[in-house]
Design a protein around this motif. Structure first.
Motif, mmCIF file in Angstrom:
data_model
loop_
_atom_site.group_PDB
_atom_site.id
_atom_site.type_symbol
_atom_site.label_atom_id
_atom_site.label_comp_id
_atom_site.label_asym_id
_atom_site.label_seq_id
_atom_site.Cartn_x
_atom_site.Cartn_y
_atom_site.Cartn_z
ATOM 1 N N GLY A 292 0.819 -1.205 0.000
ATOM 2 C CA GLY A 292 0.000 0.000 0.000
ATOM 3 C C GLY A 292 0.851 1.251 0.000
ATOM 4 N N THR A 293 0.451 2.248 -0.789
ATOM 5 C CA THR A 293 1.192 3.506 -0.824
ATOM 6 C C THR A 293 0.820 4.413 0.346
ATOM 7 N N ASP A 294 -0.402 4.275 0.840
ATOM 8 C CA ASP A 294 -0.862 5.101 1.955
ATOM 9 C C ASP A 294 -1.218 4.281 3.194
ATOM 10 N N PHE A 295 -1.714 3.082 2.981
ATOM 11 C CA PHE A 295 -2.060 2.198 4.097
ATOM 12 C C PHE A 295 -0.965 1.155 4.282
ATOM 13 N N ARG A 296 -0.689 0.819 5.554
ATOM 14 C CA ARG A 296 0.384 -0.115 5.865
ATOM 15 C C ARG A 296 -0.059 -1.560 5.591
ATOM 16 N N LEU A 297 -0.166 -1.880 4.315
ATOM 17 C CA LEU A 297 -0.682 -3.178 3.907
ATOM 18 C C LEU A 297 0.259 -3.819 2.900
ATOM 19 N N LEU A 298 0.676 -5.056 3.198
ATOM 20 C CA LEU A 298 1.500 -5.856 2.296
ATOM 21 C C LEU A 298 0.674 -7.071 1.919
ATOM 22 N N ALA A 299 0.503 -7.303 0.625
ATOM 23 C CA ALA A 299 -0.390 -8.373 0.186
ATOM 24 C C ALA A 299 0.139 -9.020 -1.085
ATOM 25 N N ASP A 300 -0.506 -10.141 -1.456
ATOM 26 C CA ASP A 300 -0.245 -10.736 -2.762
ATOM 27 C C ASP A 300 -1.548 -10.735 -3.541
ATOM 28 N N ALA A 301 -1.441 -10.752 -4.862
ATOM 29 C CA ALA A 301 -2.639 -10.707 -5.692
ATOM 30 C C ALA A 301 -2.351 -11.338 -7.044
ATOM 31 N N PRO A 302 -3.331 -12.041 -7.611
ATOM 32 C CA PRO A 302 -3.168 -12.578 -8.974
ATOM 33 C C PRO A 302 -3.011 -11.427 -9.959
ATOM 34 N N LEU A 303 -2.179 -11.605 -10.958
ATOM 35 C CA LEU A 303 -1.934 -10.534 -11.919
ATOM 36 C C LEU A 303 -3.212 -10.096 -12.630
ATOM 37 N N GLU A 304 -4.121 -11.055 -12.870
ATOM 38 C CA GLU A 304 -5.359 -10.706 -13.572
ATOM 39 C C GLU A 304 -6.311 -9.871 -12.717
ATOM 40 N N ASP A 305 -6.009 -9.773 -11.401
ATOM 41 C CA ASP A 305 -6.863 -8.978 -10.509
ATOM 42 C C ASP A 305 -6.394 -7.524 -10.420
ATOM 43 N N LEU A 306 -5.257 -7.230 -11.050
ATOM 44 C CA LEU A 306 -4.674 -5.893 -10.908
ATOM 45 C C LEU A 306 -4.984 -4.992 -12.097
ATOM 46 N N ILE A 307 -5.270 -3.731 -11.780
ATOM 47 C CA ILE A 307 -5.462 -2.685 -12.794
ATOM 48 C C ILE A 307 -4.474 -1.563 -12.472
ATOM 49 N N HIS A 308 -3.886 -1.000 -13.507
ATOM 50 C CA HIS A 308 -3.008 0.150 -13.271
ATOM 51 C C HIS A 308 -3.826 1.295 -12.684
ATOM 52 N N ALA A 309 -3.282 1.935 -11.667
ATOM 53 C CA ALA A 309 -4.025 2.958 -10.925
ATOM 54 C C ALA A 309 -4.486 4.091 -11.829
ATOM 55 N N LYS A 310 -3.702 4.430 -12.832
ATOM 56 C CA LYS A 310 -4.080 5.528 -13.733
ATOM 57 C C LYS A 310 -5.310 5.192 -14.570
ATOM 58 N N ASP A 311 -5.623 3.891 -14.702
ATOM 59 C CA ASP A 311 -6.787 3.465 -15.478
ATOM 60 C C ASP A 311 -8.016 3.239 -14.615
ATOM 61 N N ALA A 312 -7.856 3.378 -13.292
ATOM 62 C CA ALA A 312 -8.955 3.106 -12.372
ATOM 63 C C ALA A 312 -9.545 4.411 -11.839
ATOM 64 N N VAL A 313 -10.835 4.368 -11.528
ATOM 65 C CA VAL A 313 -11.490 5.510 -10.892
ATOM 66 C C VAL A 313 -11.131 5.497 -9.410
ATOM 67 N N PRO A 314 -10.578 6.585 -8.857
ATOM 68 C CA PRO A 314 -10.218 6.606 -7.425
ATOM 69 C C PRO A 314 -11.418 6.238 -6.556
ATOM 70 N N SER A 315 -11.190 5.302 -5.614
ATOM 71 C CA SER A 315 -12.286 4.865 -4.750
ATOM 72 C C SER A 315 -12.635 5.944 -3.730
ATOM 73 N N GLU A 316 -13.845 5.853 -3.227
ATOM 74 C CA GLU A 316 -14.283 6.804 -2.199
ATOM 75 C C GLU A 316 -13.401 6.691 -0.958
ATOM 76 N N LYS A 317 -12.986 5.448 -0.632
ATOM 77 C CA LYS A 317 -12.128 5.229 0.536
ATOM 78 C C LYS A 317 -10.795 5.944 0.366
ATOM 79 N N SER A 318 -10.193 5.816 -0.813
ATOM 80 C CA SER A 318 -8.906 6.466 -1.066
ATOM 81 C C SER A 318 -9.020 7.980 -1.004
ATOM 82 N N GLN A 319 -10.108 8.508 -1.576
ATOM 83 C CA GLN A 319 -10.305 9.953 -1.554
ATOM 84 C C GLN A 319 -10.507 10.466 -0.138
ATOM 85 N N ARG A 320 -11.294 9.732 0.661
ATOM 86 C CA ARG A 320 -11.516 10.123 2.065
ATOM 87 C C ARG A 320 -10.215 10.088 2.844
#
Length: 301
Positions: free
Chosen positions: A35-63
């Motif tokens: 995580g860039t802002d939250f202290r979270l280290l995780a693993d994820a399948p590559l097919e589950d990932l979207i580049h952040a620039k292509d995603a709509v910022p979530s309400e949680k991230s904005q808050r």
């Protein structure tokens, strides 16, 4: 579809893009993400990932972004109010040369972090707030040993013990009271215990400990003044820094207002809790002078 590479900023489709991550490692068809802002280290399948620039910022991230900005702004406002209050108090004393005659001694922070990127962000904020801080990147399992070595040397007023943590996936339906259900809570507990062996007085050494989903009750029982995470939620990277800075800039004549502090962290009362604690900020008199301008008559033989 754009390929995912180490260093890319991504979000997870399966979580609705709630947290922005940076890819730190690639493993076959999976990525290790942090995580860039939250202290979270995780693993994820590559097919589950979207580049952040292509995603709509979530309400949680904005808050979280807005709350983080407000928290830092609140610290700056409190800092300015404190300076003005001290100047006003000293200006009213006829025995003093003036409101500018004092110097500040904020509490000194020793910050151990299991993540070098978060440590850099933390040290940058301490510097902006003029809080003296010593930072060390230390893996969570080596923090107790590091404190045993560093505490007598640095002699801080406040210790921050943080990094990565979380409820283990293999224990998701297990016992949340057990330290074995957490990635690094047992390491944080051991580090707190070493710090408390060094200084048992909770007002002489303030300990801020924990990360995302840490075992809040165990950290407090080990001797932390403030800890995460009562609701086993993700905490913002700068939440421990906010609490440490507030402690460093709260007068030794008063206690840190717990409700005020917790309400201004990003994760709130579900993310961080603590006990009533005295501040570690002091003023001194008189302010050191420019010795090159003093006209001193030598008197020693």
């Amino acid at each position: 579809m754009e390929l995912t590479n180490i260093g890319d900023l991504v979000v997870r489709k399966s979580y609705g893009g709630d947290v922005t991550f940076r890819v730190t490692e690639m493993r076959s068809h999976q990525a290790i993400i942090k995580g860039t802002d939250f202290r979270l280290l995780a693993d994820a399948p590559l097919e589950d990932l979207i580049h952040a620039k292509d995603a709509v910022p979530s309400e949680k991230s904005q808050r979280a972004y807005i709350k983080a900005q407000q928290s830092v702004q609140k610290l700056h406002q409190d800092r300015e109010a404190q300076v003005e209050q001290t100047r006003s108090r000293l200006a009213g004393d006829r025995n003093l040369a003036g409101a500018q005659s004092y110097f500040e001694v904020p509490g000194t922070v020793l910050h151990l972090d299991g993540d070098p990127a978060y440590l850099k962000k933390s040290l940058d904020l301490y510097k902006k707030l003029r809080v003296p801080a010593h930072g060390q990147y230390v893996p969570e399992n080596a923090m107790a040993q590091a404190l045993y070595r560093l505490l007598p040397t640095i002699q801080p007023d406040i210790v921050v013990i943080t990094g990565h943590d979380g409820v283990l996936k293999s224990r998701i339906h297990g016992d949340l009271y057990s330290l074995s259900s957490y990635k690094n809570s047992s390491n944080f507990v051991e580090a707190i215990q070493i710090a408390r062996q060094y200084e048992r007085n909770f007002d002489a050494l303030t300990i801020v400990a924990g990360a995302c989903q840490s075992h809040f009750e165990a950290l407090l029982q080990a001797g932390a003044n403030f800890a995460s995470s009562p609701g086993r939620v993700l905490i913002h990277a700068l939440d421990p820094v906010y609490i440490a800075a507030k402690s460093a800039l709260t007068s030794v004549q008063g206690t840190i207002h717990i409700t005020d502090v917790l309400s201004h962290t990003v994760s709130g009362i579900q993310g961080v809790g603590g006990i009533e604690t005295r501040g570690s900020y002091r003023i001194g008199l008189p302010k050191p002078q420019d010795l090159s301008k003093l006209n001193v008559v030598p008197s020693a033989i």
